[in-house]
Enzyme design. Structure first.
Site, PDB file in Angstrom:
ATOM      1  CE1 TYR A  95      25.308  31.739   4.351  1.00 12.09           C
ATOM      2  CE2 TYR A  95      25.524  32.020   6.733  1.00 12.09           C
ATOM      3  CZ  TYR A  95      24.734  31.813   5.608  1.00 12.09           C
ATOM      4  OH  TYR A  95      23.378  31.668   5.730  1.00 12.09           O
ATOM      5  CD  GLU A 181      11.058  26.268  27.780  1.00 13.83           C
ATOM      6  OE1 GLU A 181      10.864  25.781  26.654  1.00 13.83           O
ATOM      7  OE2 GLU A 181      10.418  25.923  28.780  1.00 13.83           O
ATOM      8  CG  ASP A 234       6.927  26.279  28.218  1.00 18.12           C
ATOM      9  OD1 ASP A 234       6.627  27.308  28.845  1.00 18.12           O
ATOM     10  OD2 ASP A 234       7.121  26.270  26.987  1.00 18.12           O
TER      11      ASP A 234
END
Length: 353
Positions: A95, A181, A234
């Site tokens: 930025y 996760e 997962d």
């Protein structure tokens, strides 16, 4: 800090020398993104090979001149920060001149190149990475500025500190560490008071692909307490990839593997074989996409899979079924099945790989 300043001065001196000889200046950066330049070592994970091949970033070539200029720009910003003992995040750097840099990923990539080129960890360059991870459970520590942090389990977790190297006086009676996760599963386990119900533990989530600070914290906790460390992911290629980042590291950060990886991490779940064993209804599973198929094929070729025969078998089950599942699939058995049945049974009877 004097070593950092000296390393930057050496780079700039080389640029001046080339200009004095009427030659186009060139920066030489290790080619860290090429899998051929990365070796697998059991005790460390993925690391760059010694005398790694390099690539040249030339100032007189249209394809690399912009990158050459941006590296010098960021080097000058680092030099000023080290001199004045100030810090900035990668976001702050982007930025400071969005038009010049174009995108955050350009800045991230250049910072990794600089860190690798100078052989200096990012923290020593006075660049902080923004933190997105959370930690909860039986853990307390003191931050660099003297703030005492207690992560005792409640409905809210503590944000992973932005200066992991600076924390001290770590105290814990945890029996194990669980890396989760996803944020949603992490919050659900907090709500179920999982950290206290079974036995005291520390829970961490990187909320998907972990940021640098979350990986540094996992490594610091392992170095300090040497307690069993498990992952709950997962049952899909993406989850396996994330677990491998914690355990073995990533190709792009292989030059910092020694500070980031925990090769003793175990895969607790959700295993592809669990889906069959628990008779998860087929309609609760998700068919593979082409991207899943490609990701799994790429993981199966990685050097660390060869030394993990049980993992290999699980990946073969996943590949054969062409189906994946999120951790939340366990709620199809009962709402609190994960914290009440699945995790206690796995931890008690050794259902990990």
């Amino acid at each position: 800090s004097s070593a950092v300043l000296e390393a930057i001065e050496n780079v700039i001196q080389d640029v001046f020398k080339s200009l004095a000889q009427n030659k186009a200046p060139v920066l030489t950066v290790p080619n860290r993104a090429d899998w051929r330049n990365i070796e697998f070592k059991d005790s460390v994970g993925l690391q760059m090979i010694p005398h790694c091949p390099t690539k040249q970033i030339r100032s007189d070539c249209p394809a690399s001149a912009t990158k050459f200029a941006l590296i010098l720009k960021i080097l000058s910003m680092i030099y000023k920060m080290v001199q004045s003992d100030t810090y900035a995040t990668k976001r702050d750097i982007y930025y400071s001149d969005t038009q010049l840099f174009g995108s955050q990923s350009v800045v991230d990539n250049i910072i990794n190149d600089i860190s690798c080129m100078l052989k200096i960890p990012r923290r020593s360059l006075h660049i902080l990475s923004s933190t997105k991870g959370f930690v909860a459970g039986n853990l307390s520590y003191t931050e660099e500025d003297g703030t005492k942090v207690h992560c005792t389990c409640s409905a809210t977790a503590v944000t992973v500190p932005s200066n992991v190297q600076g924390i001290k006086n770590l105290i814990s009676h945890a029996k194990f560490m669980l890396i989760v996760e996803k944020d949603a599963t992490f919050q659900r386990l907090l709500d179920d008071d999982f950290c206290n119900r079974l036995s005291p533990c520390i829970m961490i989530t990187g909320r998907g692909v972990p940021d640098l600070n979350t990986r540094l914290l996992v490594r610091k906790l392992w170095d300090t307490f040497q307690i069993p460390t498990f992952t709950l992911m997962d049952a899909d290629p993406h989850g396996v990839e994330i677990m491998c980042i914690y355990k073995y590291g990533s190709a792009s950060m292989s030059f910092e593997a020694h500070h980031l990886t925990v090769p003793s991490i175990k895969w607790l779940g959700v295993l592809p074989s669990d889906l069959e064993r628990l008779n998860i209804p087929k309609d609760a599973l998700i068919p593979f996409t082409k991207r899943d198929h490609n990701k799994l094929a790429s993981i199966q070729k990685r050097p660390y899979i060869a030394c993990q025969p049980m993992w290999k078998k699980e990946l073969e089950i996943m590949a054969a079924s062409k189906l994946k599942a999120e951790i939340q699939v366990l709620t199809s058995l009962s709402p609190d099945y994960l914290s009440r049945v699945y995790l206690p049974n796995k931890l008690q009877f050794g259902g990990w790989l």
